[in-house]
Design an enzyme around this catalytic site. Structure first.
Site, PDB file in Angstrom:
ATOM      1  N   GLY A 174       9.584  16.755  63.198  1.00 27.18           N
ATOM      2  CA  GLY A 174       8.506  17.588  62.925  1.00 27.18           C
ATOM      3  C   GLY A 174       7.370  18.064  63.647  1.00 27.18           C
ATOM      4  O   GLY A 174       7.354  19.279  64.006  1.00 27.18           O
ATOM      5  N   CYS A 175       6.850  17.300  64.499  1.00 26.33           N
ATOM      6  CA  CYS A 175       6.282  17.524  65.391  1.00 26.33           C
ATOM      7  C   CYS A 175       7.724  18.267  66.696  1.00 26.33           C
ATOM      8  O   CYS A 175       6.863  19.207  67.671  1.00 26.33           O
ATOM      9  CB  CYS A 175       5.935  16.363  66.635  1.00 26.33           C
ATOM     10  SG  CYS A 175       4.185  15.673  64.915  1.00 26.33           S
ATOM     11  N   THR A 176       8.602  18.155  66.631  1.00 28.02           N
ATOM     12  CA  THR A 176       9.822  18.861  67.793  1.00 28.02           C
ATOM     13  C   THR A 176       9.834  19.762  67.361  1.00 28.02           C
ATOM     14  O   THR A 176       9.401  20.753  68.196  1.00 28.02           O
ATOM     15  CB  THR A 176      10.576  18.148  67.842  1.00 28.02           C
ATOM     16  OG1 THR A 176      10.990  16.439  68.991  1.00 28.02           O
ATOM     17  CG2 THR A 176      11.737  18.989  68.212  1.00 28.02           C
TER      18      THR A 176
END
Length: 155
Positions: free
Chosen positions: A44-46
């Protein structure tokens, strides 16, 4: 102290991925997207970081800088930036002081385990450093588009 929409954003100083100490107030004269994310290199952060990367010129065109904050150390941020060609500054909040000040360091639950971590959240400051909008419990995919649309319509 907590964040309050319509008031001066809470100032802070954190080490940045470009080797400097960054103070939020250094960006007066620009809109600032301050986004808190849980961990470098996670799916998700990527997605979220790559969306900001892909839209970096569009944010620049509306006088807006993007600052990403997580509890990861600078060494992790540098690997994240290199692997994904990120074009904006990441800040290391290893002691969670800024995350606590912005009330995004929360008790989380995953697969029956409880732990403390970042609640994905974004804060938008105008050119005078006033907090104008916040998004909490953000969904990573599409969030950069939502922010850009808000900035274009309101700032």
């Amino acid at each position: 102290m907590t964040t309050v929409i319509g008031e001066q954003a809470l100032d802070f100083v954190l080490p940045s991925s470009d080797g400097k100490q960054v103070r939020l107030s250094d960006y007066k004269g620009k809109n600032v997207v301050l986004y808190f994310y849980p961990k470098d290199m996670t799916p998700g952060c990527t997605v979220q970081a790559c969306d900001f990367r892909d839209m970096s010129q569009e944010f620049a065109d509306v006088n807006t800088v993007v600052l990403g904050v997580s509890p990861d150390p600078i060494s992790s941020h540098l690997k994240f930036i290199e692997k994904h060609g990120l074009t904006f500054t990441l800040l290391a909040d290893e002691n969670q002081e800024v995350a606590n000040a912005y009330d995004v360091w929360k008790l989380k639950k995953n697969f029956g385990k409880e732990y403390m971590g970042i609640e994905r959240s974004t804060f938008l400051m105008n050119t005078d450093g006033i907090l104008v909008k916040e998004w909490r419990k953000v969904t990573a995919k599409g969030h950069a588009d939502e922010l850009l649309a808000y900035i274009k319509e309101n700032l």
